[in-house]
Design a protein around this motif. Sequence first.
Motif, PDB file in Angstrom:
ATOM      1  N   GLY A  21      24.654 103.055   1.991  1.00  0.00           N
ATOM      2  CA  GLY A  21      23.336 102.462   1.754  1.00  0.00           C
ATOM      3  C   GLY A  21      22.661 103.175   0.590  1.00  0.00           C
ATOM      4  O   GLY A  21      23.126 103.136  -0.540  1.00  0.00           O
ATOM      5  N   HIS A  73      22.774  99.826  -3.786  1.00  0.00           N
ATOM      6  CA  HIS A  73      22.750  99.806  -2.322  1.00  0.00           C
ATOM      7  C   HIS A  73      23.781  98.828  -1.751  1.00  0.00           C
ATOM      8  O   HIS A  73      24.555  99.162  -0.846  1.00  0.00           O
ATOM      9  CB  HIS A  73      21.339  99.415  -1.869  1.00  0.00           C
ATOM     10  N   ILE A  96      27.371  99.309   0.562  1.00  0.00           N
ATOM     11  CA  ILE A  96      27.696  98.643   1.829  1.00  0.00           C
ATOM     12  C   ILE A  96      29.113  98.077   1.778  1.00  0.00           C
ATOM     13  O   ILE A  96      29.900  98.241   2.724  1.00  0.00           O
ATOM     14  CB  ILE A  96      26.683  97.535   2.150  1.00  0.00           C
ATOM     15  N   PRO A 145      29.029 105.829  11.838  1.00  0.00           N
ATOM     16  CA  PRO A 145      28.339 105.328  10.645  1.00  0.00           C
ATOM     17  C   PRO A 145      26.861 105.717  10.598  1.00  0.00           C
ATOM     18  O   PRO A 145      26.169 105.721  11.612  1.00  0.00           O
ATOM     19  CB  PRO A 145      28.500 103.813  10.778  1.00  0.00           C
ATOM     20  N   TYR A 202      23.479 104.800   8.144  1.00  0.00           N
ATOM     21  CA  TYR A 202      22.982 103.905   7.108  1.00  0.00           C
ATOM     22  C   TYR A 202      21.636 104.409   6.597  1.00  0.00           C
ATOM     23  O   TYR A 202      20.720 104.662   7.391  1.00  0.00           O
ATOM     24  CB  TYR A 202      22.831 102.495   7.680  1.00  0.00           C
ATOM     25  N   GLN A 241      18.427 103.415   4.686  1.00  0.00           N
ATOM     26  CA  GLN A 241      17.697 102.240   4.231  1.00  0.00           C
ATOM     27  C   GLN A 241      17.180 102.437   2.806  1.00  0.00           C
ATOM     28  O   GLN A 241      17.159 103.551   2.280  1.00  0.00           O
ATOM     29  CB  GLN A 241      16.513 101.962   5.161  1.00  0.00           C
ATOM     30  N   TRP A 288      17.162 107.389   7.485  1.00  0.00           N
ATOM     31  CA  TRP A 288      18.517 107.424   8.027  1.00  0.00           C
ATOM     32  C   TRP A 288      18.549 106.723   9.381  1.00  0.00           C
ATOM     33  O   TRP A 288      17.716 107.004  10.254  1.00  0.00           O
ATOM     34  CB  TRP A 288      18.979 108.865   8.220  1.00  0.00           C
ATOM     35  N   PRO A 291      23.575 100.762  11.718  1.00  0.00           N
ATOM     36  CA  PRO A 291      24.647 100.770  10.722  1.00  0.00           C
ATOM     37  C   PRO A 291      25.831  99.892  11.111  1.00  0.00           C
ATOM     38  O   PRO A 291      26.484  99.319  10.243  1.00  0.00           O
ATOM     39  CB  PRO A 291      25.049 102.249  10.629  1.00  0.00           C
ATOM     40  N   VAL A 296      24.955  96.478   9.939  1.00  0.00           N
ATOM     41  CA  VAL A 296      25.078  96.338   8.489  1.00  0.00           C
ATOM     42  C   VAL A 296      26.554  96.225   8.095  1.00  0.00           C
ATOM     43  O   VAL A 296      26.926  95.396   7.258  1.00  0.00           O
ATOM     44  CB  VAL A 296      24.407  97.519   7.765  1.00  0.00           C
ATOM     45  N   LEU A 297      27.407  97.048   8.699  1.00  0.00           N
ATOM     46  CA  LEU A 297      28.840  96.983   8.407  1.00  0.00           C
ATOM     47  C   LEU A 297      29.421  95.634   8.830  1.00  0.00           C
ATOM     48  O   LEU A 297      30.332  95.101   8.185  1.00  0.00           O
ATOM     49  CB  LEU A 297      29.586  98.118   9.116  1.00  0.00           C
TER      50      LEU A 297
END
Length: 366
Positions: A11, A17, A21, A44, A46, A48, A53, A59, A62-63
């Motif tokens: 991230g 960014h 990812i 993981p 992430y 932002q 964090w 995360p 997002v993954l």
Amino acid sequence: MTKLRVGLLFGGRSGEHEVSIKSAQAIAKALSAEQNASKYEILPFYIQKDGRWLAGEAPQKVLGTGNPLLESEQSTSEGNLTSNPQAQTLSKWQSPSQVAQVDVWFPILHGPNGEDGTIQGLLTLMQVPFVGSGVLGSAMGMDKIAMKIAFEQAGLPQVKYKAITRAQVWSNPCIFPKLCDEIEAALGYPAFVKPANLGSSVGIAKVRSRQELEAALDSAASYDRRLVVEAGVVAREVECAVLGNDRPQASVIGEISYDSDFYDYETKYTEGRADLLIPASIPDAIARKIQDMALQAFAAVDAAGLARVDFFYVEATQEALINEINTLPGFTATSMYPQLWAHSGVSFPELVDRLIQLALERHSPS
């Protein structure tokens, strides 16, 4: 066998960014591959775009989706920004409690605050091994001026350049024209104006006239207080991947071709705008020379783990000129770095495994 807990950190606050990812998705897939699944557990994390964090479900989401998490979105993970009053007390510089569980970090944060030595300094303070270069190698690999000075000291040939500052650009009307005169006399046209500390060609402009030069300098100064102007050269753009620590190895050479005026951000990340040719169709002697120069550049900035080194191959004179080193290159399945190693006999899952082992080796007390 106890699995090693890998903190996959992605991230970040930079303009890259979304690329981070994509890189993290590819690495997570490689860590889950059959040969790695029994060795590693993925944790993981992430970051932002506002710098917070997140761990746990956020995360993973997002993954799974490949989309950035909006700052307003909530997660039920411990340590995240949630409706949980206790979690709300976390500040941007605080990290989730799951950080303490990490055995080795795999940061895949591109651009400022990711590959410039800042996150490497934080991970060093944590006293936990991490993939890639340390503070010095990362910082020198990010700052184009420091990088070029290191290359000069190592005797590596490169294009003519001039380092300048924002203060010179945004000076009084008497000084700025003299600065432009000096640039024109030293470098001529065409030339490239670049912020010293941004990745992925952000803020870079190709200039062919005084008017374009003045506009490009003003634009680049809005991104960074340190700038570099380089002489243009008619050349093919080739790249070499490096893997290792004190005894690194160089991959086969790859070439980038594109239909735009130069390899800018849009060309780099728009599907179909650029093609990768691996191995590059260049003489064997030039390929060996580029591999040797890549290893010299790796040592010159004190890089570790991985790097991609970019060159100009001037076909007319059979010269190889070093352009730059990238200590945390794009790591998607189609990115040049893993592709170069795939064509050198190292699969993506094996590459990820070797990088983690190199991190453990480098940070070993022995």
